[in-house]
Write a protein that holds these residues in place. Structure first.
Motif, PDB file in Angstrom:
ATOM      1  N   UNK A 173       0.830  -1.207   0.000  1.00 34.39           N
ATOM      2  CA  UNK A 173       0.000   0.000   0.000  1.00 34.39           C
ATOM      3  C   UNK A 173       0.863   1.256   0.000  1.00 34.39           C
ATOM      4  N   UNK A 174       1.929   1.262   0.785  1.00 30.34           N
ATOM      5  CA  UNK A 174       2.813   2.426   0.835  1.00 30.34           C
ATOM      6  C   UNK A 174       3.507   2.617  -0.510  1.00 30.34           C
ATOM      7  N   UNK A 175       3.880   1.526  -1.167  1.00 33.23           N
ATOM      8  CA  UNK A 175       4.475   1.646  -2.501  1.00 33.23           C
ATOM      9  C   UNK A 175       3.517   2.330  -3.463  1.00 33.23           C
ATOM     10  N   UNK A 176       2.235   1.953  -3.411  1.00 32.95           N
ATOM     11  CA  UNK A 176       1.243   2.574  -4.289  1.00 32.95           C
ATOM     12  C   UNK A 176       1.097   4.057  -3.984  1.00 32.95           C
ATOM     13  N   UNK A 177       1.123   4.431  -2.701  1.00 30.57           N
ATOM     14  CA  UNK A 177       1.005   5.845  -2.318  1.00 30.57           C
ATOM     15  C   UNK A 177       2.207   6.640  -2.808  1.00 30.57           C
ATOM     16  N   UNK A 178       3.416   6.107  -2.597  1.00 22.30           N
ATOM     17  CA  UNK A 178       4.629   6.806  -3.038  1.00 22.30           C
ATOM     18  C   UNK A 178       4.619   6.980  -4.547  1.00 22.30           C
ATOM     19  N   UNK A 179       4.242   5.945  -5.280  1.00 18.22           N
ATOM     20  CA  UNK A 179       4.200   6.030  -6.735  1.00 18.22           C
ATOM     21  C   UNK A 179       3.174   7.060  -7.186  1.00 18.22           C
ATOM     22  N   UNK A 180       2.002   7.066  -6.557  1.00 16.88           N
ATOM     23  CA  UNK A 180       0.942   8.000  -6.931  1.00 16.88           C
ATOM     24  C   UNK A 180       1.355   9.438  -6.645  1.00 16.88           C
ATOM     25  N   UNK A 181       1.837   9.689  -5.432  1.00 15.77           N
ATOM     26  CA  UNK A 181       2.220  11.053  -5.074  1.00 15.77           C
ATOM     27  C   UNK A 181       3.429  11.516  -5.878  1.00 15.77           C
ATOM     28  N   UNK A 182       4.352  10.605  -6.150  1.00 19.41           N
ATOM     29  CA  UNK A 182       5.499  10.968  -6.967  1.00 19.41           C
ATOM     30  C   UNK A 182       5.102  11.309  -8.383  1.00 19.41           C
ATOM     31  N   UNK A 183       4.134  10.577  -8.937  1.00 23.20           N
ATOM     32  CA  UNK A 183       3.639  10.886 -10.275  1.00 23.20           C
ATOM     33  C   UNK A 183       2.927  12.215 -10.323  1.00 23.20           C
ATOM     34  N   UNK A 184       2.144  12.541  -9.282  1.00 21.96           N
ATOM     35  CA  UNK A 184       1.460  13.828  -9.236  1.00 21.96           C
ATOM     36  C   UNK A 184       2.457  14.967  -9.116  1.00 21.96           C
ATOM     37  N   UNK A 185       3.513  14.761  -8.335  1.00 22.81           N
ATOM     38  CA  UNK A 185       4.509  15.807  -8.173  1.00 22.81           C
ATOM     39  C   UNK A 185       5.224  16.090  -9.489  1.00 22.81           C
ATOM     40  N   UNK A 186       5.589  15.056 -10.239  1.00 16.31           N
ATOM     41  CA  UNK A 186       6.245  15.260 -11.530  1.00 16.31           C
ATOM     42  C   UNK A 186       5.330  15.997 -12.489  1.00 16.31           C
ATOM     43  N   UNK A 187       4.019  15.704 -12.403  1.00 18.06           N
ATOM     44  CA  UNK A 187       3.088  16.321 -13.339  1.00 18.06           C
ATOM     45  C   UNK A 187       2.870  17.796 -13.045  1.00 18.06           C
ATOM     46  N   UNK A 188       3.115  18.235 -11.796  1.00 19.94           N
ATOM     47  CA  UNK A 188       2.820  19.616 -11.417  1.00 19.94           C
ATOM     48  C   UNK A 188       4.054  20.451 -11.142  1.00 19.94           C
TER      49      UNK A 188
END
Length: 286
Positions: free
Chosen positions: A258-273
């Motif tokens: 679950x933490x891996x999914x959160x890190x991947x999601x938040x990291x992807x959002x950060x790159x996009x913004x």
């Protein structure tokens, strides 16, 4: 008439080479097996494992150097370059948070399930002094592993999508650990716990590597896995009943994923913004 702006074409990574992947695994596994044999046949005592393991940890680095494509400098092929120090810093903070939060959650679940507190826990002051030193040592040892697993192999298997890639790396990482686990004669439950944790943690290390663009974030995560996590899990709870032990194992494996999914999601959002974020092909999430 104005000329329309050119549309950036996505960078397509070459398809994974099964021959290279199998050669990588074969070389790394051969070294770890060879170093495990003296323990299996009793030529070395289990106490000497601290001498063999650092040598085995260099085998993924060696394998990656031998099988990599020669089109890029070796440090880039092994993801040892740092494309963005800011992204690496964010990934480092995420790693620290993850490798403290999940063990603490495991402890809370254990206490809630009636597990006894440890009777011989080290004082907190001793842990605060010991963990940073162990973290540095374990991170240094982890460079050889992570340059191979989350460095070269991550890049080679990247076209598969994040979850197939990270879980496949985790499975191969566990296979690579299996010879020393068998040679040391771990009990079946201990062996399953050890190897299962390796598979469950692998996606988090891959997520740290993915959001930072470098294997150095995974090196830090690996060091935290073997220092902060161990310090928390081994110094709070006492001996566990089999049922409680399995509950904690399954709970912590689910939390790592679950933490891996959160890190991947938040990291992807950060790159996009983030303006000026590191460019590259987006990793398909499957």
């Amino acid at each position: 008439m104005s000329t329309p702006p050119a549309v950036a074409q996505p960078v397509l990574a070459p398809a994974p080479s099964l021959r290279r992947v199998l050669a990588f695994l074969g070389i790394a596994l051969a070294v770890s097996t060879a170093l495990s044999l003296p323990f299996a046949f009793g030529a070395l005592p289990p106490a000497a494992v601290g001498l063999a393991v650092p040598l085995a940890q260099l085998s993924p680095l060696l394998a990656a150097l031998l099988v990599r494509r020669r089109g890029a400098p070796w440090w880039r092929a092994l993801a040892l370059a740092v494309p963005s120090w800011r992204a690496l810093g964010v990934a480092a903070l995420a790693a620290i948070a993850a490798f403290v939060a999940v063990p603490l959650a495991r402890v809370l679940i254990g206490l809630g399930a009636g597990a006894p507190p440890s009777a011989d826990a080290l004082p907190l002051s001793s842990l605060l002094l010991a963990v940073p030193a162990v973290l540095v040592m374990q991170s240094l040892f982890a460079i050889g592993e992570e340059a191979g697993w989350r460095g070269w192999l991550h890049g080679e298997l990247r076209p598969l999508g994040f979850w197939p890639m990270s879980l496949l790396i985790g499975a191969m990482w566990a296979v690579w650990h299996a010879p020393i686990v068998l040679a040391l004669g771990l009990a079946p439950r201990e062996a399953v716990t050890y190897l299962g944790t390796i598979v469950a943690v692998a996606p988090l290390l891959s997520a740290l590597r993915e959001v930072s663009g470098t294997a150095w974030a995974a090196v830090l995560g690996h060091g935290l896995l073997n220092s902060a996590r161990v310090a928390i899990e081994q110094n709070v709870l006492g001996p566990l009943e089999p049922g409680t032990a399995w509950l904690l194992d399954l709970s912590s494996w689910a939390l790592w994923l679950a933490v891996a999914a959160v890190v991947l999601h938040l990291g992807g959002r950060r790159r996009a913004t983030t303006p000026g974020a590191v460019s590259g092909a987006a990793l398909p999430v499957r």
